[in-house]
Every structure is written in structure tokens, then in C-alpha cells.
Design a protein around this motif. Structure first.
Motif, PDB file in Angstrom:
ATOM      1  N   VAL A 180     -56.768 107.832  -5.306  1.00 45.94           N
ATOM      2  CA  VAL A 180     -57.488 108.646  -4.307  1.00 45.94           C
ATOM      3  C   VAL A 180     -56.311 109.739  -3.910  1.00 45.94           C
ATOM      4  O   VAL A 180     -56.788 110.862  -3.661  1.00 45.94           O
ATOM      5  CB  VAL A 180     -58.167 107.844  -3.379  1.00 45.94           C
ATOM      6  N   ARG A 181     -55.489 109.248  -3.367  1.00 47.94           N
ATOM      7  CA  ARG A 181     -54.494 110.098  -2.670  1.00 47.94           C
ATOM      8  C   ARG A 181     -54.112 111.270  -3.695  1.00 47.94           C
ATOM      9  O   ARG A 181     -54.157 112.296  -3.381  1.00 47.94           O
ATOM     10  CB  ARG A 181     -53.106 109.485  -2.093  1.00 47.94           C
ATOM     11  N   GLN A 182     -53.832 110.896  -5.086  1.00 50.30           N
ATOM     12  CA  GLN A 182     -53.386 111.861  -5.971  1.00 50.30           C
ATOM     13  C   GLN A 182     -54.432 112.732  -6.210  1.00 50.30           C
ATOM     14  O   GLN A 182     -54.258 113.999  -6.487  1.00 50.30           O
ATOM     15  CB  GLN A 182     -53.001 111.042  -7.017  1.00 50.30           C
ATOM     16  N   LEU A 183     -55.746 112.630  -6.290  1.00 52.66           N
ATOM     17  CA  LEU A 183     -56.751 113.478  -6.510  1.00 52.66           C
ATOM     18  C   LEU A 183     -57.060 114.364  -5.337  1.00 52.66           C
ATOM     19  O   LEU A 183     -56.942 115.657  -5.632  1.00 52.66           O
ATOM     20  CB  LEU A 183     -57.965 112.475  -6.637  1.00 52.66           C
ATOM     21  N   SER A 184     -56.765 113.865  -3.968  1.00 52.90           N
ATOM     22  CA  SER A 184     -56.991 114.638  -3.037  1.00 52.90           C
ATOM     23  C   SER A 184     -55.771 115.774  -2.929  1.00 52.90           C
ATOM     24  O   SER A 184     -56.071 117.013  -2.464  1.00 52.90           O
ATOM     25  CB  SER A 184     -56.891 113.880  -1.674  1.00 52.90           C
ATOM     26  N   GLU A 185     -54.627 115.293  -3.191  1.00 50.64           N
ATOM     27  CA  GLU A 185     -53.324 116.136  -3.102  1.00 50.64           C
ATOM     28  C   GLU A 185     -53.648 117.128  -4.639  1.00 50.64           C
ATOM     29  O   GLU A 185     -53.238 118.306  -4.311  1.00 50.64           O
ATOM     30  CB  GLU A 185     -52.324 115.426  -3.465  1.00 50.64           C
ATOM     31  N   MET A 186     -54.116 116.572  -5.471  1.00 49.38           N
ATOM     32  CA  MET A 186     -53.847 117.483  -6.632  1.00 49.38           C
ATOM     33  C   MET A 186     -55.077 118.856  -6.557  1.00 49.38           C
ATOM     34  O   MET A 186     -54.813 119.860  -6.724  1.00 49.38           O
ATOM     35  CB  MET A 186     -54.678 116.945  -8.012  1.00 49.38           C
ATOM     36  N   LEU A 187     -56.264 118.625  -5.961  1.00 45.75           N
ATOM     37  CA  LEU A 187     -57.013 119.528  -5.593  1.00 45.75           C
ATOM     38  C   LEU A 187     -57.274 120.047  -4.198  1.00 45.75           C
ATOM     39  O   LEU A 187     -58.035 120.828  -3.653  1.00 45.75           O
ATOM     40  CB  LEU A 187     -58.416 119.284  -6.197  1.00 45.75           C
ATOM     41  N   SER A 227     -52.022 112.114   7.050  1.00 42.95           N
ATOM     42  CA  SER A 227     -51.819 113.129   5.868  1.00 42.95           C
ATOM     43  C   SER A 227     -52.558 114.530   6.609  1.00 42.95           C
ATOM     44  O   SER A 227     -53.661 114.159   7.505  1.00 42.95           O
ATOM     45  CB  SER A 227     -52.759 112.824   4.890  1.00 42.95           C
ATOM     46  N   PRO A 228     -52.166 115.633   6.254  1.00 41.83           N
ATOM     47  CA  PRO A 228     -52.902 116.876   6.727  1.00 41.83           C
ATOM     48  C   PRO A 228     -54.522 117.125   6.326  1.00 41.83           C
ATOM     49  O   PRO A 228     -55.191 117.570   6.670  1.00 41.83           O
ATOM     50  CB  PRO A 228     -52.133 117.866   6.221  1.00 41.83           C
ATOM     51  N   ARG A 229     -54.650 116.237   5.192  1.00 38.70           N
ATOM     52  CA  ARG A 229     -55.993 116.211   4.654  1.00 38.70           C
ATOM     53  C   ARG A 229     -56.917 115.265   5.275  1.00 38.70           C
ATOM     54  O   ARG A 229     -58.197 115.177   4.833  1.00 38.70           O
ATOM     55  CB  ARG A 229     -56.168 115.973   2.935  1.00 38.70           C
ATOM     56  N   TYR A 230     -56.542 114.293   5.950  1.00 39.09           N
ATOM     57  CA  TYR A 230     -57.280 113.550   6.787  1.00 39.09           C
ATOM     58  C   TYR A 230     -58.220 114.247   8.050  1.00 39.09           C
ATOM     59  O   TYR A 230     -57.645 114.610   8.672  1.00 39.09           O
ATOM     60  CB  TYR A 230     -56.277 112.207   7.274  1.00 39.09           C
ATOM     61  N   GLN A 231     -59.295 113.886   7.860  1.00 40.29           N
ATOM     62  CA  GLN A 231     -60.335 114.664   8.804  1.00 40.29           C
ATOM     63  C   GLN A 231     -60.836 113.458   9.785  1.00 40.29           C
ATOM     64  O   GLN A 231     -61.692 113.987  10.776  1.00 40.29           O
ATOM     65  CB  GLN A 231     -61.451 114.929   7.829  1.00 40.29           C
ATOM     66  N   GLY A 232     -60.815 112.374   9.753  1.00 43.48           N
ATOM     67  CA  GLY A 232     -60.855 111.404  10.612  1.00 43.48           C
ATOM     68  C   GLY A 232     -61.983 110.249  10.241  1.00 43.48           C
ATOM     69  O   GLY A 232     -62.223 110.382   8.906  1.00 43.48           O
ATOM     70  N   ILE A 233     -62.558 109.570  10.935  1.00 45.72           N
ATOM     71  CA  ILE A 233     -63.640 108.636  10.690  1.00 45.72           C
ATOM     72  C   ILE A 233     -65.329 109.338  10.772  1.00 45.72           C
ATOM     73  O   ILE A 233     -65.481 109.941  11.711  1.00 45.72           O
ATOM     74  CB  ILE A 233     -63.684 107.342  11.784  1.00 45.72           C
TER      75      ILE A 233
END
Length: 560
Positions: free
Chosen positions: A227-234, A252-258
Motif C-alpha cells: 500500500v505504501r508503494q502504491l501511495s508513493e508511486m502515484l 508520511s507527508p501523504r498521511y491525512q489523518g483518521i
């Protein structure tokens, strides 16, 4: 090849990775306990009662992958049942083993102790059928086959299972298979898999505002790296439901919270609502993870990946494993990387609380939790019991490589104290922090003695509000039914464990908290910190949460 039923069961448990069996001895399981004593690499952990034993096994399994609990028939089974039901609701593979009366007594419908004295021996099995994915009573003629079937189901489905081991069957030798692997994956249907990969990749390539929503499936099936790889790839932003907190790194800078519907931050709520591709990882919207069913997004844009199927809008692809699907999508996207759309910057994630101590004039839960944010560190195991602790910690940002243990769906108060024992056994070199309220602690307090007996060194924060604060927020602020006895909590470690086995502290203001935290930074002993708060003192937002629950549960009757 022939082995005794008990020996074969132990062998198969160990092959799946079970290293500890929690439980309570009883006359119908003693022969099996003798075998456990002789087995290398397998330890029996005795507990104060069967409920706590099953909670401890659940906590162990959340870090180690799988665990087991052993009880005696009837009284032991039913004592553990609530905990096993919690494992079922939360998706935790626990093998529940019950030593039951001998087969000759069952065949004769003998009126034995630990039964209803009516000759019936199916009632307990009927109970467990409701809360486990596979069950069996081990009989000599098919014990090996049944052991493999039931344990295989626990491993594949990441859910609890139930085995009854008759006392006169444990040492009976039976023919056992050689070489088959019960932990093997069922694999995916190749046609369905290719179709699902193509459809998911197409949607991702066309999306301009994708988002990932993570649920407990990510940790249960070890999908984090994919899942992390998918998030980072796109460059896809991701959020987690409360049931999967810290499944991916929250720094991670892509993490938006709960994500919890309207209980989310406004920015996250809008991000999901406006997304044109919402990729769910085993998402289940229950009241506690959806802001009481206030989630909002385009259902046609929803891809929900299950353990063995995936649904893309109205289309369903059955027989597709989650890991296989993600591997296929990643390979497809990598092959087309040179012609893919440019990566888009993920929305800025909210920042954590600034590092600071509490001002000397400040005291109360909002200030306490802000200070705890800075106390957390990389690699901690954090356990949050239901109530004010879970409300606060759910929305707190965990440092990298933290493991978060809670029970937001089954929501049994007191779960985390015995679960702490299991987590400590599974990962003894990490720092463990437990946050638990006084009402929760009173449910399972005895298991503190097992933690002390084992010489573990967790930090336990006991939040003493003198009653059920979260219930007061819902209804009965001043009602006697929300009051409990005010124990001398900080004195209990000396009663329940060896003298000098714990550092016991009390904090009722900011200076006392700072002094306590200094001793808890790198504990050489168990550190027990009792924190004094007013009955209605809770984390930010808990009062509005109580109002939502009150309205949902009681409607107009709760508005008076």
C-alpha cells in the motif's frame, strides 16, 4: 506416520508461529498441559481468569500474527467467549482450545461438573459457532484432518477458531499427513485477477483526485509495504479508519489523518467526499469508525479490496487475493511509468502538536494529551483502552514504526490491560505504553499481577476520573450509576507483585506529570502513573461525541 492428537496439535500450532498459549488449568486440559510443558519453543502463560487469557492472546496475536488460549470446558469456555467475540469482530486470529470431558462420558450423556447437568454436550459448541470461523471436536478417526482444516481457516481468514479436545483423546495416536503446508495462500483465479487489475489500474490512471482509505485488512494481511508503494508511486494521499491506526507510517507527508465521516477533520472529510477514486482496503463503516454513518463519497468511484475479492463500483471480482491484486496493479503501473501522468503533490497533512511541556498553570486532559504527543517515540507499542484514552489517542499522530492496539468495534472496556501482557510477550524489547481509565482498569485489574510476575517493564497511565466519564458525556453526568469505587490505584502494584517490582507515581498537576515522565522515559521497572482528573474532564471533542451518541441511541428521549 503416527503421533498423538495433542502432539500433532502442538506441532501444527508451532508451524503457524504460535509460541505462547495463554489460559487457566482445569481438570479436562491437564494432559494437554503436560505435553505443552515438554514442547520446546512453546510456553504456557497462566492467567488470572479465562477472559483475561483470551484478551492476552488477542494482544499477542496483533503483534506476532497468531496466538492461542487454553481453557477447561463450560465455565472456562464461556468466561473466554466475550474476548473471542472481540477477536472475531476485530479480525484477530486466536486459536481457542478447550479441554472437554472424555468421549465415553459424552457418549453416555453423563451428568458432569462444568456442564448444565442435563446430559447435553453441544451447547458450548453452539455458542462458539457464532463467534469463530471454524470449529471441531477432535475425534480419533479424523483429528489430524480437522486440526489442519480449523487451523488453516484461522490463518487464511485471520479470525478466531475453536477446538474441543476430549481429555481421553489427547494422547491417542493417530495417522498424520506428512509435508502439507496449512499456511499456504489459496491464490487467485487468474482470469478474475487480470480483470480486476486492469479495471483498478484504469480507474487509477484516469483519476485526478484519488485517495486511499485503510482499514484493519492492511495489518491483518501484512499489506503495508504494498500500500505504501502504491501511495508513493502515484503520490496518492491516504487516511486510515480508527481500526487500522498506524498501519502505515503517520509521519508520511501523504498521511491525512483518521477518517471517520463528519468526525474527521473538515479538510479530510472534503478530500474523501470530492475524490474521483476512493480505494478502500477492507473498509467496513461501523458507527465507531464512520462518525455514526456520516461517511460521504461517490459510491461509483469506490474500489473496496477484500481479503479474497474486490469490488469496483457495481462490479465484483471474486477469488482475487488482496496481495495478488496489489502486486498486479503495481506491476501494471510500473510498466507504464514512462507514459503515466505526472505525479501530483498530496494535500498537506496536519502537523502534530509542538514539542513542549505543560505550563505550570495548565492541568486537564487536553493539556495532558498534548504533552503525551511529545512523549511518544519511534517504535513504541501504544495501547488505548476504550473511553477517553481511545478518543484522544485515535487522533494523535504516532511516530514512525509505532504499533497501535485498541478495540474500537467490540469496545470491551478493560481489554487492553491483559492485551498488554500479550503484546509484551510478543515484542519484549519495545517500549509499551498503556493508557487506561479507572473504570476499565477495574474490569481486568488482576492481570497486572501477571505482568509483574513476568518482569515486564511497561509504562501504565491510569486516568482516574472517579467513574465512567465517557458515559457521563452521553447521559447521566451526575448519576450514581456512573460512579465507581475510588481505589488506591498507585498502591496496587506493590500488592499484586513483588516488593520493589514497580515504580508507582501519582500526578495531579503539570509539575508532578513532568517528574513522572522523566522516570518513564526508559523504565528499568514497570512504571505505574495514576493521573487525577475531574469527573467531566476529557479530551477535546469528547462532549460533542457524547451528544452524537446520545442522539443516535435515544433520539428525542435523550434531549432532556
Amino acid at each position: 506416520m503416527r503421533k498423538s492428537v495433542g502432539a500433532y496439535l502442538i506441532e501444527r500450532l508451532q508451524q503457524l508461529g504460535v509460541r505462547r498459549i495463554y489460559g487457566v488449568p482445569g481438570d479436562y486440559n491437564l494432559e494437554f498441559l503436560e505435553l505443552i510443558e515438554q514442547a520446546e519453543g512453546l510456553t504456557f502463560i497462566g492467567n488470572c481468569n479465562e477472559l483475561n487469557a483470551a484478551y492476552a492472546a488477542d494482544g499477542d496475536a496483533r503483534l506476532s500474527g497468531i496466538s492461542a488460549v487454553l481453557t477447561t470446558y463450560g465455565v472456562g469456555d464461556l468466561s473466554a467467549l466475550s474476548a473471542i467475540a472481540g477477536s472475531y469482530a476485530e479480525g484477530v486470529p486466536v486459536v481457542m482450545i478447550s479441554g472437554i470431558p472424555p468421549l465415553h462420558a459424552i457418549a453416555q450423556r453423563a451428568l458432569l461438573h462444568h456442564t448444565l447437568a442435563d446430559g447435553g454436550y453441544e451447547n458450548v459448541m453452539n455458542c462458539y459457532r457464532q463467534f469463530t470461523v471454524a470449529q471441531a471436536r477432535l475425534m480419533p478417526q479424523d483429528a489430524a484432518t480437522e486440526i489442519d482444516r480449523v487451523l488453516g481457516a484461522a490463518w487464511r481468514e485471520k479470525q478466531p477458531v475453536y477446538l474441543q479436545l476430549p481429555s481421553d483423546t489427547c494422547c491417542v495416536s493417530v495417522s498424520v499427513p506428512a509435508g502439507n503446508d496449512i499456511s499456504s495462500s489459496p491464490g487467485s483465479d487468474p482470469v478474475q485477477l487480470q480483470a480486476a487489475v486492469t479495471e483498478m489500474a484504469r480507474r487509477l490512471e484516469q483519476a485526478s483526485r484519488p485517495v486511499l482509505l485503510l482499514d484493519a485488512l492492511v495489518r491483518r494481511y501484512d499489506l503495508g509495504a504494498r500500500v505504501r508503494q502504491l501511495s508513493e508511486m502515484l503520490d496518492i494521499p491516504f487516511a486510515t479508519l480508527a481500526t487500522s491506526k498506524a498501519a502505515l507510517c503517520e509521519t508520511s507527508p501523504r498521511y491525512q489523518g483518521i477518517y471517520g465521516g463528519k468526525a474527521s477533520s473538515p479538510a479530510l472529510y472534503d478530500l474523501v467526499r470530492q475524490a474521483d477514486c476512493v480505494i478502500g482496503l477492507g473498509v467496513r463503516f461501523v458507527d465507531a469508525t464512520s462518525g455514526y454513518f456520516s461517511q460521504s463519497f461517490d459510491s461509483d468511484a469506490f474500489i473496496n479490496i477484500g481479503a479474497f475479492d474486490v469490488r469496483c463500483g457495481a462490479d465484483a471480482f471474486m477469488g482475487v487475493g488482496a496481495a495478488d491484486l496489489l502486486d498486479g496493479v503495481l506491476a501494471h503501473l510500473a510498466a507504464r511509468a514512462s507514459s503515466s501522468r505526472p505525479a501530483k503533490a498530496a494535500p498537506a497533512a496536519p502537523t502534530g502538536a509542538p514539542d513542549r511541556a505543560i505550563g505550570t498553570a495548565e492541568w486537564g486532559q487536553p493539556a495532558f494529551w498534548a504533552r503525551i504527543q511529545t512523549f511518544l517515540r519511534t517504535g513504541d507499542v501504544v495501547l488505548a483502552d476504550n473511553g477517553t484514552s481511545l478518543v484522544a489517542l485515535t487522533h494523535m499522530r504516532m511516530p514512525a514504526e509505532c504499533h497501535f492496539v485498541s478495540q474500537p468495534i467490540w469496545a470491551a472496556i478493560g481489554y487492553t490491560l491483559p492485551a498488554l501482557l500479550g503484546a509484551l510477550n510478543a515484542s519484549p524489547k519495545r517500549r509499551h505504553l498503556l493508557f487506561i481509565g479507572d473504570g476499565s482498569f477495574q474490569m481486568t485489574a488482576q492481570e497486572l499481577s501477571s505482568i509483574l510476575r513476568a518482569g515486564h517493564r511497561p509504562v501504565i497511565f491510569l486516568l482516574n476520573n472517579r467513574g465512567y466519564t465517557i458515559e457521563r458525556m452521553i447521559l447521566g453526568e451526575n448519576a450514581a450509576y456512573n460512579d465507581i469505587a475510588n481505589w488506591d490505584y498507585a498502591a496496587l502494584p506493590e500488592v499484586l507483585g513483588p516488593s520493589g517490582g514497580a515504580i508507582c507515581l501519582r500526578a495531579g498537576n503539570a509539575d508532578e506529570l513532568e517528574a513522572a515522565l522523566r522516570q518513564a522515559e526508559d523504565p528499568s521497572h514497570l512504571v505505574f502513573i495514576e493521573l487525577a482528573f475531574a469527573p467531566m474532564d476529557g479530551p477535546t471533542g469528547i462532549a460533542s461525541f457524547g451528544g452524537v451518541v446520545r442522539h443516535y441511541d435515544y433520539g428525542a428521549f435523550g434531549e432532556g
